[in-house]
Design a protein around this motif. Structure first.
Motif, short mmCIF file in Angstrom:
data_model
loop_
_atom_site.label_atom_id
_atom_site.label_comp_id
_atom_site.label_asym_id
_atom_site.label_seq_id
_atom_site.Cartn_x
_atom_site.Cartn_y
_atom_site.Cartn_z
N ARG A 76 39.11 -35.96 87.03
CA ARG A 76 38.07 -35.21 86.24
C ARG A 76 37.38 -34.24 87.03
NH1 ARG A 76 41.12 -37.49 83.32
NH2 ARG A 76 40.62 -38.34 81.24
N LEU A 77 36.99 -32.82 86.39
CA LEU A 77 36.01 -32.15 87.04
C LEU A 77 34.65 -32.67 86.64
CD1 LEU A 77 38.11 -28.74 86.02
CD2 LEU A 77 37.35 -29.51 88.53
N VAL A 78 34.07 -32.31 87.64
CA VAL A 78 32.60 -32.85 87.28
C VAL A 78 31.67 -31.89 88.02
CG1 VAL A 78 32.50 -34.50 89.12
CG2 VAL A 78 30.93 -34.79 87.32
N GLN A 79 30.36 -31.52 87.13
CA GLN A 79 29.43 -30.60 87.86
C GLN A 79 28.67 -31.28 88.77
OE1 GLN A 79 28.55 -27.60 86.67
NE2 GLN A 79 27.38 -27.63 88.34
N ARG A 80 28.61 -30.69 90.14
CA ARG A 80 27.71 -31.25 91.22
C ARG A 80 26.40 -31.03 90.71
NH1 ARG A 80 31.79 -28.67 95.16
NH2 ARG A 80 32.21 -30.67 96.38
N PRO A 81 25.72 -32.12 90.41
CA PRO A 81 24.36 -31.74 89.76
C PRO A 81 23.02 -31.20 90.65
CG PRO A 81 24.66 -34.11 90.37
CD PRO A 81 26.03 -33.28 90.61
N LEU A 82 23.33 -31.43 92.08
CA LEU A 82 22.52 -30.41 92.81
C LEU A 82 22.57 -29.33 93.51
CD1 LEU A 82 21.51 -33.78 95.13
CD2 LEU A 82 20.26 -32.63 93.21
N GLU A 83 23.85 -28.63 93.09
CA GLU A 83 24.63 -27.72 93.57
C GLU A 83 23.53 -26.44 93.28
OE1 GLU A 83 27.35 -25.47 95.86
OE2 GLU A 83 27.05 -27.81 95.38
N LYS A 137 23.81 -21.78 92.60
CA LYS A 137 25.13 -21.56 91.91
C LYS A 137 25.47 -22.98 91.49
CE LYS A 137 26.45 -17.76 94.87
NZ LYS A 137 27.37 -17.14 95.88
N MET A 138 26.46 -23.02 90.07
CA MET A 138 26.88 -24.06 89.80
C MET A 138 28.36 -24.33 90.45
SD MET A 138 25.31 -24.20 85.92
CE MET A 138 26.82 -24.76 85.23
N SER A 139 29.01 -25.38 90.63
CA SER A 139 30.23 -25.62 91.17
C SER A 139 30.59 -27.20 90.42
CB SER A 139 30.44 -25.44 92.53
OG SER A 139 29.63 -26.56 93.22
N LYS A 140 32.17 -27.23 90.59
CA LYS A 140 32.40 -28.56 89.98
C LYS A 140 33.41 -28.90 91.33
CE LYS A 140 32.38 -26.94 85.46
NZ LYS A 140 33.24 -26.79 84.19
N ARG A 141 33.54 -30.31 91.08
CA ARG A 141 34.41 -31.00 92.30
C ARG A 141 35.29 -31.94 91.15
NH1 ARG A 141 33.29 -36.25 94.29
NH2 ARG A 141 31.57 -37.36 93.29
N GLU A 199 35.03 -45.32 82.37
CA GLU A 199 34.25 -44.36 82.71
C GLU A 199 34.27 -43.01 82.10
OE1 GLU A 199 32.40 -45.76 86.86
OE2 GLU A 199 34.37 -44.70 86.91
N LEU A 200 35.75 -42.97 81.65
CA LEU A 200 35.87 -41.33 80.96
C LEU A 200 35.17 -40.93 79.90
CD1 LEU A 200 39.78 -41.90 81.22
CD2 LEU A 200 38.16 -41.02 82.84
N SER A 201 34.41 -41.89 79.16
CA SER A 201 33.68 -41.24 77.97
C SER A 201 32.15 -40.56 78.33
CB SER A 201 33.43 -42.56 76.89
OG SER A 201 32.69 -43.41 77.66
N GLN A 202 32.10 -40.90 79.75
CA GLN A 202 30.74 -40.06 80.44
C GLN A 202 30.85 -38.73 79.88
OE1 GLN A 202 29.91 -40.67 84.50
NE2 GLN A 202 30.91 -42.55 84.44
N GLU A 203 29.55 -38.21 79.52
CA GLU A 203 29.46 -36.85 79.14
C GLU A 203 29.33 -35.97 80.44
OE1 GLU A 203 25.59 -34.12 77.64
OE2 GLU A 203 25.71 -36.07 76.84
N GLY A 204 30.01 -34.79 80.31
CA GLY A 204 30.12 -33.74 81.41
C GLY A 204 31.67 -33.83 82.25
N LEU A 205 32.59 -34.69 82.05
CA LEU A 205 33.45 -35.02 82.79
C LEU A 205 34.62 -34.08 81.58
CD1 LEU A 205 33.84 -38.69 83.25
CD2 LEU A 205 32.89 -36.91 84.53
N GLU A 206 35.54 -33.15 82.58
CA GLU A 206 36.57 -32.35 82.00
C GLU A 206 37.86 -32.93 82.34
OE1 GLU A 206 35.88 -28.04 82.51
OE2 GLU A 206 33.77 -28.39 82.80
#
Length: 142
Positions: A95-102, A108-112, A120-127
């Motif tokens: 899943r793509l997830v936002q780096r919260p401290l980025e 800038k915002m980035s994902k990893r 755990e797949l129902s967590q908010e913010g997972l793409e």
């Protein structure tokens, strides 16, 4: 560093201060330039102290990000000209997830890509990657 350093992210300021430290370790010291960052006696000014404080904050944020990311393993990835990109998880689902401290680190915002267990797949913010099945453990990226 010009006064514009105030708009630089903590991680970039940390990189500049790290470069300065390397420079001090590597080259022969000949003196300090009196001005914004050093006074007439060679002591740091409030501006330099502010930069060093921001760099220290960048180091703290970077360490915190490393600890947070260690809790959730990164995806494996590969790329080839023939097949393009692929991500997969040995255990879990990519899943793509936002780096919260980025944002605090770089401004800038980035994902990893990270691996999550099925519960755990129902967590908010997972793409889910485009074109990838919801429960896939491997995704071919287009």
């Amino acid at each position: 560093m010009p006064p514009e350093h105030l708009s630089l992210g903590a991680l970039l300021v940390k990189s500049i201060v790290d470069w300065r430290d390397f420079y001090f370790r590597t080259y022969i010291f000949v003196g300090k330039l009196v001005g914004r960052y050093y006074d007439g006696e060679g002591n740091p000014t409030k501006y330099l102290k502010g930069i060093e404080a921001k760099a220290a904050r960048g180091a703290q944020l970077l360490e915190k990000q490393k600890k947070e990311e260690a809790k959730i393993p990164n995806c494996n990835s590969k790329w080839s000209q023939e097949e393009g990109s692929e991500v997969w998880c040995d255990e879990g689902h990519p899943r793509l997830v936002q780096r919260p401290l980025e944002i605090a680190l770089t401004g800038k915002m980035s994902k990893r890509c990270a691996c999550f267990k099925e519960d755990e797949l129902s967590q908010e913010g997972l793409e889910v990657y485009n074109g990838c099945d919801y429960l896939a453990t491997k995704c071919q990226l287009t």
